[in-house]
Enzyme design. Structure first.
Site, PDB file in Angstrom:
ATOM      1  N   SER A  88       0.834  -1.208   0.107  1.00 13.33           N
ATOM      2  CA  SER A  88      -0.218  -0.108  -0.066  1.00 13.33           C
ATOM      3  C   SER A  88       0.796   1.294   0.175  1.00 13.33           C
ATOM      4  O   SER A  88       0.538   2.484  -0.254  1.00 13.33           O
ATOM      5  CB  SER A  88      -1.009  -0.129   1.073  1.00 13.33           C
ATOM      6  OG  SER A  88      -0.038  -0.235   2.443  1.00 13.33           O
ATOM      7  N   ASP A 106       5.622  -7.020   2.348  1.00 11.66           N
ATOM      8  CA  ASP A 106       4.705  -7.565   1.618  1.00 11.66           C
ATOM      9  C   ASP A 106       5.288  -7.799  -0.092  1.00 11.66           C
ATOM     10  O   ASP A 106       6.167  -6.927  -0.359  1.00 11.66           O
ATOM     11  CB  ASP A 106       3.749  -6.453   1.413  1.00 11.66           C
ATOM     12  CG  ASP A 106       2.347  -6.707   1.075  1.00 11.66           C
ATOM     13  OD1 ASP A 106       2.106  -7.879   0.762  1.00 11.66           O
ATOM     14  OD2 ASP A 106       1.548  -5.819   0.885  1.00 11.66           O
ATOM     15  N   GLU A 113      -0.608 -12.318  -1.634  1.00  9.38           N
ATOM     16  CA  GLU A 113      -1.990 -12.392  -2.002  1.00  9.38           C
ATOM     17  C   GLU A 113      -2.283 -13.393  -2.853  1.00  9.38           C
ATOM     18  O   GLU A 113      -1.560 -13.857  -3.650  1.00  9.38           O
ATOM     19  CB  GLU A 113      -2.461 -10.849  -2.629  1.00  9.38           C
ATOM     20  CG  GLU A 113      -2.192  -9.829  -1.942  1.00  9.38           C
ATOM     21  CD  GLU A 113      -2.570  -8.624  -2.587  1.00  9.38           C
ATOM     22  OE1 GLU A 113      -3.363  -8.519  -3.814  1.00  9.38           O
ATOM     23  OE2 GLU A 113      -2.368  -7.447  -2.175  1.00  9.38           O
ATOM     24  N   GLU A 129      -9.254  -9.563   3.844  1.00  9.96           N
ATOM     25  CA  GLU A 129      -9.424  -8.231   3.428  1.00  9.96           C
ATOM     26  C   GLU A 129     -11.242  -7.755   3.049  1.00  9.96           C
ATOM     27  O   GLU A 129     -11.203  -8.544   2.180  1.00  9.96           O
ATOM     28  CB  GLU A 129      -8.454  -7.493   2.532  1.00  9.96           C
ATOM     29  CG  GLU A 129      -8.743  -5.888   2.158  1.00  9.96           C
ATOM     30  CD  GLU A 129      -7.557  -5.206   1.732  1.00  9.96           C
ATOM     31  OE1 GLU A 129      -6.672  -5.659   1.639  1.00  9.96           O
ATOM     32  OE2 GLU A 129      -7.858  -4.177   1.218  1.00  9.96           O
TER      33      GLU A 129
HETATM   34  O1  KIV Z   1      -0.431  -3.440   1.659  1.00  9.22           O
HETATM   35  C1  KIV Z   1      -1.140  -3.371   2.718  1.00  9.22           C
HETATM   36  O2  KIV Z   1      -1.111  -2.493   3.461  1.00  9.22           O
HETATM   37  C2  KIV Z   1      -1.982  -4.545   3.134  1.00  9.22           C
HETATM   38  C3  KIV Z   1      -2.779  -4.393   4.135  1.00  9.22           C
HETATM   39  C4  KIV Z   1      -3.968  -3.436   3.934  1.00  9.22           C
HETATM   40  C5  KIV Z   1      -3.170  -5.609   4.662  1.00  9.22           C
HETATM   41  O3  KIV Z   1      -1.965  -5.657   2.469  1.00  9.22           O
END
Ligand code: KIV
Length: 273
Positions: free
Chosen positions: A46, A84, A115, A182
């Site tokens: 994000s 992530d 994901e 989510e």
């Molecule tokens: O990228 C992110 O911040 C996320 C969260 C919203 C779980 O994947």
């Protein structure tokens, strides 16, 4: 110093204590959220939208994520630091996925998040085989927003709800240590939480999960667009605006810098007296 949070600690919290997770993307904010005592800090993709102003998470690259993970890791948080995996870093081949996840660990992440459901089960297995702890992410998967018809609520209809529950079970079997759910119907998230032995960490998916995660900039009032499920706990935008406006005014009026923010040469002092 308080004891470091490990993947094992997170798993053990299931059914005992709620897990608190939040995003942070750099050294400064990681230090602050860690001081607040959260359990998990996610360097989320994000960051692309929240910090870099990108229209979605799709353009986020491994280089961007590695830079942010490295910065956050320098804060040496007590919380578990999760990196992530950005779009296209784990979809092209299992080898690419394991290699890229390994790079996250080399920069200081202690686990990675990817994901997807059953379609990424083999990737999860390969990462876990390589010694990389993996957090799953189901329900609304923003990297697939083009395929799934936008950033819409998930699990409202039965086939989709069943698929989410199935995905969670597949991920558990593949070896994830926790699963982010989510923007999913709360009763579906509750069912997943009952059905899997690993902790569920929800965002916009109701109160019954084992933990919650929110985007730091959303809770601080710094995001341009806030999702409907986020709660704003502070209005930092107003605070920053006020501080910078007062600074600008004081510079223009010659009030800043004052004597206390300046220093003078001896020659100046002797001229003074
Ligand atoms: O990228 C992110 O911040 C996320 C969260 C919203 C779980 O994947």
């Amino acid at each position: 110093m308080e004891k470091k949070v490990t993947v094992r600690d997170i798993v053990k919290k299931k059914g005992r204590e709620k897990i608190v997770a939040i995003t942070a993307y750099d050294y400064v904010t990681t230090r602050i959220v860690d001081q607040a005592g959260v359990d998990i800090i996610l360097v989320g993709d994000s960051v692309g939208m929240v910090v870099h102003g990108l229209p979605s998470t799709i353009p986020v690259t491994m280089d961007m994520m590695l830079l942010h993970v490295e910065s956050a890791a320098r804060a040496r948080p007590r919380a578990l630091l999760v990196g992530d995996m950005p779009f296209l870093s784990y979809e092209t081949s299992i080898e690419d996925a394991v290699y890229n996840a390994g790079l996250m660990l080399k920069k200081g992440a202690e686990a990675v998040k990817i994901e997807g459901g059953s379609e990424v089960a083999d990737v999860v297995k390969a990462m876990v085989r390589a010694g990389i702890p993996v957090m799953g992410h189901i329900g609304l998967t923003p990297q697939r927003h083009l395929l799934i018809g936008g950033y819409r609520k998930r699990g409202v209809r039965k086939p989709e709800a069943e698929k989410i529950i199935e995905d969670a079970k597949e991920l558990e079997k593949a070896g994830v240590f926790s699963i982010v759910i989510e923007f999913t119907a709360a009763d579906v998230a509750e069912e997943v939480t009952r059905e899997v032995s690993v902790p569920t960490i929800c965002i916009g998916s109701g109160p019954s999960c084992d933990g919650q995660i929110l985007v730091l900039h959303d809770i601080l009032g710094l995001s341009e667009q806030t999702p409907p499920f986020a709660k704003k706990y502070a209005d930092l935008k107003t605070i920053i605006l006020d501080a910078v406006s007062r600074y600008a005014k004081e510079v223009r009026e010659g009030v800043f810098p004052g004597r206390e923010h300046s220093f003078y040469s001896e020659a100046y002092n002797s001229r003074e007296g």
